[in-house]
Design an enzyme around this catalytic site. Structure first.
Site, PDB file in Angstrom:
ATOM      1  N   HIS A 142      50.142  38.167  56.960  1.00 21.22           N
ATOM      2  CA  HIS A 142      49.002  37.564  57.667  1.00 21.22           C
ATOM      3  C   HIS A 142      49.498  36.831  58.923  1.00 21.22           C
ATOM      4  CE1 HIS A 142      45.003  35.251  57.553  1.00 21.22           C
ATOM      5  NE2 HIS A 142      45.709  34.578  58.438  1.00 21.22           N
TER       6      HIS A 142
ATOM      7  N   LEU B 195      43.034  29.682  58.799  1.00 24.29           N
ATOM      8  CA  LEU B 195      42.747  28.345  59.348  1.00 24.29           C
ATOM      9  C   LEU B 195      42.004  28.423  60.683  1.00 24.29           C
ATOM     10  CD1 LEU B 195      46.097  26.468  58.575  1.00 24.29           C
ATOM     11  CD2 LEU B 195      43.927  26.298  57.346  1.00 24.29           C
TER      12      LEU B 195
HETATM   13 ZN    ZN Z   1      45.263  33.156  59.939  1.00 20.70          ZN
END
Ligand code: ZN
Length: 180
Positions: free
Chosen positions: A149, A108
């Site tokens: 992640h 993002l």
């Molecule tokens: Zn990320």
């Protein structure tokens, strides 16, 4: 506006509120949380709302400009209607499979780009819930990718750092063009 355009507008608006590639906070190692208080819960709530609005599977504190050691997530294997976003505080991986998986990842905080990343196929993650109680999550496949992640974000590591050199170069070139 069509439903798809409405969704796109909501995603773009949410992403615009997140820190983006090039922001030094994304390279900062976060600080262990010691106060499990209303402020922490409010941060996690707003992170969860932003993650959902941005159609993300995970969102780490540096992505909203905070250096507290927590992230919110939704495991891909879970029914999104059944549970709200979950949060884990001071997470660490306590076991990881030697078997690996490889697949494309997006972020993002990084526009457009996806890169191939190799990760452990399965992990056990331990940390704290927002009330300070201990949490253990066992995850495999795409679920394990999300956890690894997001944990990376808490150590200032981006998916680009884990891509092959040629792919990283290609991604960074594209990002420089986009943000020039
Ligand atoms: Zn990320």
């Amino acid at each position: 506006m069509s439903d798809e355009n409405r969704r796109r507008a909501r995603v773009d608006a949410a992403r615009a509120r997140l820190t983006q590639w090039g922001d030094p906070v994304l390279r900062t190692r976060t600080v262990e949380v010691t106060a499990f208080d209303d402020e922490l819960r409010a941060l996690a709530t707003s992170m969860g709302e932003l993650m959902d609005a941005a159609d993300g599977a995970g969102l780490a504190a540096p992505q909203v400009g905070s250096v507290q050691r927590l992230f919110v997530f939704r495991l891909p294997s879970e029914d999104p209607a059944a549970t709200g976003p979950r949060a884990i505080v001071n997470p660490r991986i306590t076991a990881a499979s030697s078997e690996r998986q490889r697949g494309p990842e997006g972020c993002l905080s990084i526009p457009v780009v996806t890169v191939e990343v190799e990760r452990a196929l399965a992990v056990t993650m331990e940390g704290r819930a927002l009330d300070g109680s201990p949490v253990t999550i066992e995850a495999a496949g795409p679920d394990a990718v999300v956890l690894q992640h997001e944990l990376d974000h808490l150590d200032g590591i981006l998916m680009l750092d884990r891509a092959d050199r040629d792919e990283r170069r290609r991604a960074v070139r594209l990002l420089r063009e986009l943000t020039a």
